[in-house]
Write a protein that holds these residues in place. Sequence first.
Motif, mmCIF file in Angstrom:
data_model
loop_
_atom_site.group_PDB
_atom_site.id
_atom_site.type_symbol
_atom_site.label_atom_id
_atom_site.label_comp_id
_atom_site.label_asym_id
_atom_site.label_seq_id
_atom_site.Cartn_x
_atom_site.Cartn_y
_atom_site.Cartn_z
ATOM 1 N N GLU A 3 0.826 -1.201 0.000
ATOM 2 C CA GLU A 3 0.000 0.000 0.000
ATOM 3 C C GLU A 3 0.865 1.258 0.000
ATOM 4 N N LEU A 4 0.391 2.265 -0.718
ATOM 5 C CA LEU A 4 0.994 3.594 -0.683
ATOM 6 C C LEU A 4 -0.135 4.575 -0.414
ATOM 7 N N LEU A 5 -0.115 5.167 0.782
ATOM 8 C CA LEU A 5 -1.152 6.099 1.196
ATOM 9 C C LEU A 5 -0.646 7.526 1.055
ATOM 10 N N PHE A 6 -1.445 8.372 0.431
ATOM 11 C CA PHE A 6 -1.147 9.791 0.290
ATOM 12 C C PHE A 6 -1.994 10.553 1.303
ATOM 13 N N TYR A 7 -1.354 11.394 2.107
ATOM 14 C CA TYR A 7 -2.051 12.244 3.061
ATOM 15 C C TYR A 7 -1.821 13.697 2.669
ATOM 16 N N HIS A 8 -2.908 14.355 2.306
ATOM 17 C CA HIS A 8 -2.900 15.738 1.819
ATOM 18 C C HIS A 8 -3.232 16.652 2.997
ATOM 19 N N LEU A 9 -2.220 17.338 3.529
ATOM 20 C CA LEU A 9 -2.412 18.227 4.674
ATOM 21 C C LEU A 9 -3.099 19.514 4.235
ATOM 22 N N GLU A 10 -4.176 19.856 4.924
ATOM 23 C CA GLU A 10 -4.911 21.079 4.623
ATOM 24 C C GLU A 10 -5.047 21.970 5.840
ATOM 25 N N THR A 11 -5.457 21.410 6.985
ATOM 26 C CA THR A 11 -5.789 22.237 8.146
ATOM 27 C C THR A 11 -4.857 22.035 9.330
ATOM 28 N N ARG A 12 -4.284 20.868 9.472
ATOM 29 C CA ARG A 12 -3.367 20.600 10.577
ATOM 30 C C ARG A 12 -1.974 20.373 10.010
ATOM 31 N N THR A 135 -3.965 4.925 -2.144
ATOM 32 C CA THR A 135 -5.116 5.497 -1.459
ATOM 33 C C THR A 135 -4.806 6.955 -1.162
ATOM 34 N N TYR A 136 -5.797 7.816 -1.364
ATOM 35 C CA TYR A 136 -5.618 9.252 -1.167
ATOM 36 C C TYR A 136 -6.535 9.732 -0.050
ATOM 37 N N TRP A 137 -5.948 10.387 0.955
ATOM 38 C CA TRP A 137 -6.679 10.925 2.093
ATOM 39 C C TRP A 137 -6.479 12.432 2.144
ATOM 40 N N GLN A 138 -7.566 13.172 2.407
ATOM 41 C CA GLN A 138 -7.476 14.624 2.490
ATOM 42 C C GLN A 138 -8.162 15.090 3.772
ATOM 43 N N ARG A 144 -10.194 16.246 10.149
ATOM 44 C CA ARG A 144 -10.425 14.793 10.035
ATOM 45 C C ARG A 144 -10.054 14.343 8.626
ATOM 46 N N TRP A 145 -9.721 13.063 8.516
ATOM 47 C CA TRP A 145 -9.318 12.514 7.230
ATOM 48 C C TRP A 145 -10.511 11.930 6.488
ATOM 49 N N SER A 146 -10.586 12.235 5.212
ATOM 50 C CA SER A 146 -11.612 11.674 4.326
ATOM 51 C C SER A 146 -10.900 10.957 3.183
ATOM 52 N N LYS A 147 -11.336 9.741 2.933
ATOM 53 C CA LYS A 147 -10.772 8.980 1.816
ATOM 54 C C LYS A 147 -11.357 9.547 0.530
ATOM 55 N N ARG A 148 -10.472 9.964 -0.380
ATOM 56 C CA ARG A 148 -10.906 10.591 -1.624
ATOM 57 C C ARG A 148 -10.530 9.799 -2.862
ATOM 58 N N GLY A 149 -9.793 8.774 -2.680
ATOM 59 C CA GLY A 149 -9.395 8.003 -3.858
ATOM 60 C C GLY A 149 -8.630 6.773 -3.501
#
Length: 149
Positions: A3-12, A135-138, A144-149
Amino acid sequence: MTELLFYHLETRPLDSVLPALLEKSLERGWRAVVEVGSSERLEVLDAALWTYTDDSFLPHAVATGDEADAIQPVLLTGGGENANGASIRFFVDRATPRQLEGYERFVYIFNGHDPDAVSEARQVWRDLGPVYDLTYWQQDAEGRWSKRG
């Protein structure tokens, strides 16, 4: 498939997100390597992991290249080594995935407010998509994290 998970930081910021992800990794019984894009940020993250809460800390060390690296549950590095036999590798602060063998999971964390970091993340997604389970999380407005892809 790894697995390769992407975490897109926006607020924290990374300093508040990374400790929680590392705690979850340790709860699974995994050792972790955190590859950092610069030596300055390596020092900042090292300090943050000791002090991110008043009542706990994450046991970790900065890689030195000696035998003590092998016993660390979390190892911070600017290079590609896996001296502690980690199951999970984090790429933060624009560290570029290079060494992608021997892990159960990879986590690529990038700053959504940095256009260059977003562009680099898109390129990594395109380059590694055919090889890994992506997997892409934003973050939402509350962090909070939402799975987007």
